[in-house]
Design an enzyme around this catalytic site. Structure first.
Site, PDB file in Angstrom:
ATOM      1  N   SER A 108      93.322  34.433  38.917  1.00  0.00           N
ATOM      2  CA  SER A 108      93.104  35.588  39.781  1.00  0.00           C
ATOM      3  C   SER A 108      91.747  35.456  40.460  1.00  0.00           C
ATOM      4  O   SER A 108      90.876  34.717  39.984  1.00  0.00           O
ATOM      5  CB  SER A 108      93.167  36.825  38.897  1.00  0.00           C
ATOM      6  N   SER A 109      91.545  36.190  41.553  1.00  0.00           N
ATOM      7  CA  SER A 109      90.289  36.068  42.297  1.00  0.00           C
ATOM      8  C   SER A 109      89.102  36.634  41.496  1.00  0.00           C
ATOM      9  O   SER A 109      87.954  36.387  41.855  1.00  0.00           O
ATOM     10  CB  SER A 109      90.395  36.790  43.638  1.00  0.00           C
ATOM     11  N   CYS A 110      89.377  37.375  40.410  1.00  0.00           N
ATOM     12  CA  CYS A 110      88.260  37.954  39.637  1.00  0.00           C
ATOM     13  C   CYS A 110      87.512  36.900  38.818  1.00  0.00           C
ATOM     14  O   CYS A 110      86.524  37.217  38.170  1.00  0.00           O
ATOM     15  CB  CYS A 110      88.733  39.090  38.751  1.00  0.00           C
ATOM     16  N   TYR A 137      88.963  39.566  30.967  1.00  0.00           N
ATOM     17  CA  TYR A 137      90.122  38.986  31.652  1.00  0.00           C
ATOM     18  C   TYR A 137      89.707  37.721  32.419  1.00  0.00           C
ATOM     19  O   TYR A 137      90.362  36.678  32.343  1.00  0.00           O
ATOM     20  CB  TYR A 137      90.669  40.047  32.614  1.00  0.00           C
ATOM     21  N   LYS A 141      90.838  33.764  32.036  1.00  0.00           N
ATOM     22  CA  LYS A 141      91.397  32.986  33.155  1.00  0.00           C
ATOM     23  C   LYS A 141      90.563  31.727  33.408  1.00  0.00           C
ATOM     24  O   LYS A 141      91.117  30.665  33.704  1.00  0.00           O
ATOM     25  CB  LYS A 141      91.453  33.848  34.425  1.00  0.00           C
ATOM     26  N   THR A 165      95.049  35.981  45.564  1.00  0.00           N
ATOM     27  CA  THR A 165      94.296  37.183  45.913  1.00  0.00           C
ATOM     28  C   THR A 165      95.070  38.411  45.420  1.00  0.00           C
ATOM     29  O   THR A 165      96.037  38.275  44.668  1.00  0.00           O
ATOM     30  CB  THR A 165      94.083  37.231  47.440  1.00  0.00           C
ATOM     31  N   LEU A 167      97.820  41.080  45.144  1.00  0.00           N
ATOM     32  CA  LEU A 167      99.231  40.949  45.516  1.00  0.00           C
ATOM     33  C   LEU A 167      99.897  42.311  45.617  1.00  0.00           C
ATOM     34  O   LEU A 167      99.443  43.271  44.998  1.00  0.00           O
ATOM     35  CB  LEU A 167      99.966  40.124  44.453  1.00  0.00           C
ATOM     36  N   HIS A 180      97.104  48.990  41.038  1.00  0.00           N
ATOM     37  CA  HIS A 180      96.151  48.487  42.028  1.00  0.00           C
ATOM     38  C   HIS A 180      96.136  49.410  43.246  1.00  0.00           C
ATOM     39  O   HIS A 180      97.003  50.271  43.380  1.00  0.00           O
ATOM     40  CB  HIS A 180      96.520  47.055  42.423  1.00  0.00           C
TER      41      HIS A 180
END
Ligand code: NAP
Length: 310
Positions: A108-110, A137, A141, A165, A167, A180
């Protein structure tokens, strides 16, 4: 990927896993091995080892994860770290043991540092501190990315990592406690229209900018990368375009047909001012998204209305 290859999609009932399954089915793949979390708890080392020994898949899409919005990430910090590490460690290790031809890990982008320059390039990984609220999280990842890299370096495994990014799409989560921003706004505007409310409240100032990708586009990219990409470095998947929360709200208001006003609650946090993926690497490989935001949200709204309770 050969058309008769045995493909395991971990998390095939989730938003991402189900989109990958639909995409592969549309391309003529039909030899799938699928398990719900009830049938196979991916946190269990023994269950996962037995499953791989029995099924021996050729290809693995790792789309099973404990996922949630900012509130869930911040509240269930131990679970987000433990569940995600266990799920991915078990699957990645057993894929090595049972000689899976290729594995794709979804992140994920995080994973990128909180203060990383924008747009986010793949090489910004591990260049600064993470956003505190979803650090557990993101750490899990990042460990998954490093597992794929390490198994490739030490054992020659064809394991790749893909970073989507934000979704949206079919099977999204509309629970306002942990959804989200895009599905939350869709639900708020729909409910306000049905109840003929005068206004809809939106958290923050509306100025932060975010990027959104339809999950069917993500699935297309995942299958494309499974077939065409085999490098250690992660790959960003996004549109490369962002929109302010205010403009997103106006777009959704228009699609839903809500006639009232927008009320921004500036006492609520805005979060990072901008979060946009640099997708030049993916574009250089010859892939770009197909579903534009208005069209994507309109199709998702049709689905939502069919299933909505109000
Ligand atoms: N949604 C986004 O905006 C977004 C953005 C970027 C990246 N991603 C990434 O995409 C991946 C999938 O996300 P998603 O949105 O599809 O999540 P999701 O809809 O919540 O689906 C997650 C899936 O994981 C499975 N799962 C969870 N815990 C499990 C366990 N202990 N054992 C077996 N299966 C388990 C669930 O299976 P059951 O249904 O059988 O319980 C579920 O189908 C994640 O890695 C996430 O980081 C998502």
């Amino acid at each position: 990927m050969e058309k008769n290859a045995k493909i395991y999609i971990a998390g095939h009932r989730g938003m991402v896993g189900s989109a990958i399954l639909r995409n592969l089915q549309s391309k003529g793949y039909e030899n799938f091995v699928l398990r719900t979390s009830r049938e196979l708890d991916l946190r269990s080392q023994q269950e996962v080892a037995e499953f791989f020994a029995a099924e021996k898949p050729d290809y693995v899409f790792l789309a099973a994860a404990k996922v949630g919005g900012i509130h869930a990430n911040n509240t269930y910090r131990a679970e987000f770290l433990y569940d995600n590490l266990m799920i991915q460690n078990n699957i990645i290790h057993q894929s090595y043991v049972h000689k899976v031809k290729k594995l794709q890990f979804l992140g994920s982008s995080c994973i990128y540092p909180k203060m990383a320059p924008q747009p986010l390039k793949e090489e910004y990984l591990l260049t600064g501190p993470l956003e505190a609220t979803n650090e557990p999280y993101a750490i899990a990842k990042i460990a998954g990315i490093k597992m794929c890299e390490a198994y490739r370096a030490q054992y020659g495994c064809h394991f790749i990592s893909v970073m989507p990014t934000n979704l949206y799409g079919p099977h999204d989560n509309y629970d306002l406690n942990n959804s989200h921003v895009l599905p939350a706004l869709l639900r708020k505007f729909h409910e306000a229209k049905v109840k003929q409310d005068e206004s809809v409240e939106i958290w923050g100032t509306g100025s932060p900018k975010r990027e959104f990708l339809h999950v069917d586009d993500l699935a297309e990219a995942c299958v494309f990368l499974m077939e065409n990409y085999d490098e250690a470095e992660l790959v960003n998947v996004g549109t490369g375009e962002d929109i302010s929360i205010k403009d997103l709200a106006l777009l959704i208001k228009d699609i839903v047909g809500f006639e009232g006003a927008l009320r921004f609650d500036a006492s609520k946090p805005d979060g990072t001012p901008r979060k946009l993926m640099d997708v030049s690497k993916l574009h250089n490989y010859g892939w770009r998204h197909q579903i534009e935001l208005r069209e994507g949200i309109a199709s998702v709204y049709q689905l939502y209305v069919k299933e909505a309770v109000v």
